[in-house]
Design a protein around this motif. Structure first.
Motif, PDB file in Angstrom:
ATOM      1  N   ASP A 151      -3.955 -18.064   7.753  1.00  0.00           N
ATOM      2  CA  ASP A 151      -3.382 -17.040   6.887  1.00  0.00           C
ATOM      3  C   ASP A 151      -2.471 -17.615   6.036  1.00  0.00           C
ATOM      4  OD1 ASP A 151      -1.719 -14.782   5.978  1.00  0.00           O
ATOM      5  OD2 ASP A 151      -2.880 -13.590   7.722  1.00  0.00           O
TER       6      ASP A 151
ATOM      7  N   GLY B 260      -1.234 -15.353   0.718  1.00  0.00           N
ATOM      8  CA  GLY B 260      -0.627 -13.938   0.789  1.00  0.00           C
ATOM      9  C   GLY B 260      -0.134 -13.255  -0.355  1.00  0.00           C
TER      10      GLY B 260
ATOM     11  N   ASN C  38       0.221 -10.688  -3.451  1.00  0.00           N
ATOM     12  CA  ASN C  38      -0.029  -9.052  -3.515  1.00  0.00           C
ATOM     13  C   ASN C  38      -0.501  -8.729  -5.002  1.00  0.00           C
ATOM     14  OD1 ASN C  38       1.643  -8.905  -0.973  1.00  0.00           O
ATOM     15  ND2 ASN C  38       3.444  -9.300  -2.070  1.00  0.00           N
TER      16      ASN C  38
ATOM     17  N   TYR D  99       3.615  -2.665   7.981  1.00  0.00           N
ATOM     18  CA  TYR D  99       3.407  -4.083   7.768  1.00  0.00           C
ATOM     19  C   TYR D  99       2.680  -4.568   9.137  1.00  0.00           C
ATOM     20  CZ  TYR D  99       3.676  -9.121   5.902  1.00  0.00           C
ATOM     21  OH  TYR D  99       3.507 -10.276   5.819  1.00  0.00           O
TER      22      TYR D  99
ATOM     23  N   ASP E 185      -0.877  -6.018  10.207  1.00  0.00           N
ATOM     24  CA  ASP E 185      -1.099  -7.336  10.721  1.00  0.00           C
ATOM     25  C   ASP E 185      -1.759  -7.206  12.307  1.00  0.00           C
ATOM     26  OD1 ASP E 185      -0.749  -9.457   9.128  1.00  0.00           O
ATOM     27  OD2 ASP E 185       1.326  -9.296   9.134  1.00  0.00           O
TER      28      ASP E 185
ATOM     29  N   GLN F 288      10.099 -14.084   7.529  1.00  0.00           N
ATOM     30  CA  GLN F 288       9.153 -13.130   8.132  1.00  0.00           C
ATOM     31  C   GLN F 288       9.008 -13.415   9.628  1.00  0.00           C
ATOM     32  OE1 GLN F 288       5.714 -11.747   6.461  1.00  0.00           O
ATOM     33  NE2 GLN F 288       6.652 -12.308   4.376  1.00  0.00           N
TER      34      GLN F 288
HETATM   35  N1  ARG Z   1       1.613 -10.388   1.147  1.00  0.00           N
HETATM   36  C1  ARG Z   1       2.759 -10.948   2.132  1.00  0.00           C
HETATM   37  C2  ARG Z   1       4.220 -11.153   1.209  1.00  0.00           C
HETATM   38  O1  ARG Z   1       3.974 -11.389  -0.092  1.00  0.00           O
HETATM   39  C3  ARG Z   1       2.518 -12.191   2.837  1.00  0.00           C
HETATM   40  C4  ARG Z   1       1.495 -11.874   3.841  1.00  0.00           C
HETATM   41  C5  ARG Z   1       1.424 -12.813   5.022  1.00  0.00           C
HETATM   42  N2  ARG Z   1       0.305 -12.646   5.780  1.00  0.00           N
HETATM   43  C6  ARG Z   1       0.326 -11.730   6.929  1.00  0.00           C
HETATM   44  N3  ARG Z   1      -0.775 -11.709   7.587  1.00  0.00           N
HETATM   45  N4  ARG Z   1       1.467 -10.900   6.994  1.00  0.00           N
HETATM   46  O2  ARG Z   1       5.172 -11.513   1.640  1.00  0.00           O
END
Ligand code: ARG
Length: 590
Positions: A119, A122, A124, A324, A328, A352
């Motif tokens: 993964d 990521g 957005n 979030y 997940d 994270q």
């Molecule tokens: N979209 C998220 C960001 O910009 C990262 C996603 C990472 N992957 C996940 N499965 N949470 O921080």
């Protein structure tokens, strides 16, 4: 083929055993004093404690047994009990000839190949990409390639962020700017236009504006949240706009990833996991994994051994909204159902870390995954500017990924044009490849978890530990091989590489022979920087050798000439394989 260090270890272990010691003491490692020897074994020191004997005595016994071993040129016992080893040139040459003739340089693959989901990326959809997304893409792509190289089935999932308040913010801002759009007409029941009412640059401008505006205007933020809620519950007009955002973003993202030489097997989205949420929540409640805390639904994941404060994993907020972590968890349920992976790897900013710790613990505790499903988080550090603070544009904004790529390729382009005349088109093409190597190598040559400084000057330099230097080495070898071909000579298939004649050749061959050792480290640790270290050493040793040795020369015998050509061909192939694992490629010339 066995790793060269294992072949040597086996001999030394055997000797320990024959002398009545546990064979484990015979483990050999690469020497940490390459000026003294190539390999070393420190087992006599440990054996001395176990067998209550002087370490040097044990070392001497073992050495005595091995001194006629044809693989070793020298094996000596050194006070207080080290065993230093230098390999016989014939053995080294034989090993490398076997490498040359084997697939993937004789590297032994994973004995039990796994199905791994990675993964990474990521992005957005409503928000511009930033350098953190670049790191994820660059590191993730390399890790995926390493996993594949070792024989695993590796599935990269971009995991688009398409499901939060940012979407609502963009829609609310659009409504403010263009209230007359048909999407906002609640009476409208006809078809919506096929064409999005915004371009990618408008879209990227909208989110930062909306986000700033929402900070000043709480009622606007409220509206955005309301819109998000309605969108998530199927509001026609908002859903249509949300689809437009996706199309526009994905088209743009594919272009950017393409430029980064990054590609994904899956383009799944956070929203794809939403249908799994209701059943998952039910399941967590029914099996008493979840409890209500201040109106919210949580799963306790604290363990007795924890040394730091571990909060519960939140499943639903008190107003019933998902988070979030909920997405997940549901994505894990979805992945188990659709792919049944053995291993899932997440690559994001290390901040994270706690989020994933909670999600992983909750998945294990609530048995959303199998007992042996491996969940792994790889957190990376920040890319800083020369001032030691997170890299920013001159006006202080977050640097857009596209500009970063352009910044680097332009710098390389100028360098190329400085001292060469070639067509603009060719120079641009080369600059794109070299620029990408500069950027990726600059990133990947650091241990991922560390912060690093983005240094345009250094990264794009054709000398030193840089991507361009590696490419330059490959291009240089290509041109020597080209020259050899032009000379009309060729190498008959039964010719082999000869043993090293000089110290630089010996060192170069030693480095070549360690390819499998290195790949196994890179694989075990999922650490692309191991590859960078290795190829920098290899390129550097080649450089020393090239400086010292006439490769194409009438003075060389036919065998010697062939041997040198075979060796540099092998170096070329190894370097090319390695940069492919890092996710970039070499131009034909530079
Ligand atoms: N979209 C998220 C960001 O910009 C990262 C996603 C990472 N992957 C996940 N499965 N949470 O921080």
């Amino acid at each position: 083929m066995k790793k060269i260090v294992d072949i040597i270890s086996e001999d030394v272990k055997q000797a320990f055993k024959l002398k009545g010691y546990e064979e484990i003491y015979g483990i050999v490692t690469q020497s940490n004093r390459p000026d003294l020897c190539q390999y070393q074994c420190n087992g006599a020191m440990a054996a001395a404690r176990a067998y209550k004997k002087a370490p040097i005595a044990i070392a001497q016994e073992v050495v005595e047994l091995l001194k006629d071993n044809s693989r070793f040129k020298e094996i000596t016992a050194i006070m207080p009990g080290f065993i230093n080893i230098n390999l016989c040139d014939n053995f080294l040459a034989d090993y490398i000839n076997d490498m040359r003739k084997s697939k993937d340089f004789g590297c032994e693959k994973e004995a039990k190949p796994k199905k791994v989901i990675i993964d990474y990326g990521g992005p957005n959809i409503a928000k511009p990409l930033h350098v953190g997304h670049m790191r994820s893409a660059v590191i993730g792509e390399s890790i995926k390639r390493i996993l594949k190289f070792m024989g695993n089935e590796a599935i990269g999932d971009v995991h688009l962020g398409d499901w939060g308040t940012p979407m609502g913010l963009v829609i609310a801002e659009l409504k403010r700017r263009k209230p007359d759009l048909v999407y906002f007409d609640e009476e409208y029941s006809g078809q919506y236009p096929n064409e999005a009412p915004f371009t990618i640059s408008e879209l990227e401008d909208i989110y930062p504006a909306a986000s700033a505006y929402s900070k000043e205007n709480p009622e606007f933020l409220e509206e955005a949240k309301q819109i998000t809620y309605l969108m998530q519950n199927g509001h026609r007009g908002y859903t249509a706009l949300w689809n437009h955002m996706q199309e526009v973003s994905v088209t743009d993202l594919k272009k950017i990833y393409d430029n980064l030489n990054v590609s994904f097997e899956l383009w799944k989205k956070e929203s794809d996991a939403q249908p799994y949420i209701p059943d998952m929540v039910e399941y967590l409640k029914k099996n008493n994994y979840a409890r209500i805390s201040d109106g919210a639904l949580v799963v306790d994941v604290k363990e007795e051994t924890d040394t730091k404060e571990i909060p519960p994993c939140m499943i639903l907020k008190s107003d019933g909204a998902t988070l979030y972590s909920t997405t997940d968890l549901a994505t894990i349920v979805e992945r188990m159902k659709l792919f049944a992976p053995d291993h899932i790897i997440y690559i994001t900013d290390k901040r994270q870390d706690l989020h994933f710790e909670l999600v992983f613990r909750c998945s294990k505790k609530a048995k959303l995954v199998e007992e042996d499903t491996r969940l792994q988080f790889i957190g990376f550090g920040t890319m800083n500017g020369k001032d030691g603070k997170p890299f920013k544009t001159r006006d202080g904004g977050v640097l857009r990924l596209e500009y970063l790529i352009k910044l680097v390729t332009d710098e390389v382009y100028d360098k190329i044009m400085e001292n060469r005349n070639m067509s603009e088109e060719e120079a641009r093409d080369i600059a794109a490849k070299v620029g990408l190597a500069a950027l990726k190598y600059g990133d990947l040559s650091n241990q991922a978890s560390k912060d690093y400084v983005f240094d345009l000057e250094r990264f794009t330099s054709f000398e030193g530990n840089t991507g361009p230097y590696i490419l330059y080495t490959i291009v240089r070898i290509k041109s020597i091989l080209e020259k050899f071909k032009e000379s009309g000579k060729n190498i008959s298939p039964n010719m082999d590489m000869l043993p090293a004649e000089t110290e630089v050749e010996r060192e170069l061959m030693l480095q070549i022979s360690r390819f499998s050792d290195m790949i196994h480290y890179a694989y075990d640790e999922l650490a692309p920087h191991r590859i960078c270290q290795y190829i920098f050493d290899l390129a550097d040793k080649f450089s020393g050798f090239y400086h010292d040795t006439k490769i194409i020369s009438e003075d060389n015998s036919e065998e010697r000439q062939a041997s040198l050509i075979l060796m540099i061909t092998l170096i070329h192939d190894i370097l090319s394989t390695c940069i492919d694992l890092l996710g970039f490629e070499a131009p034909d010339r530079m």
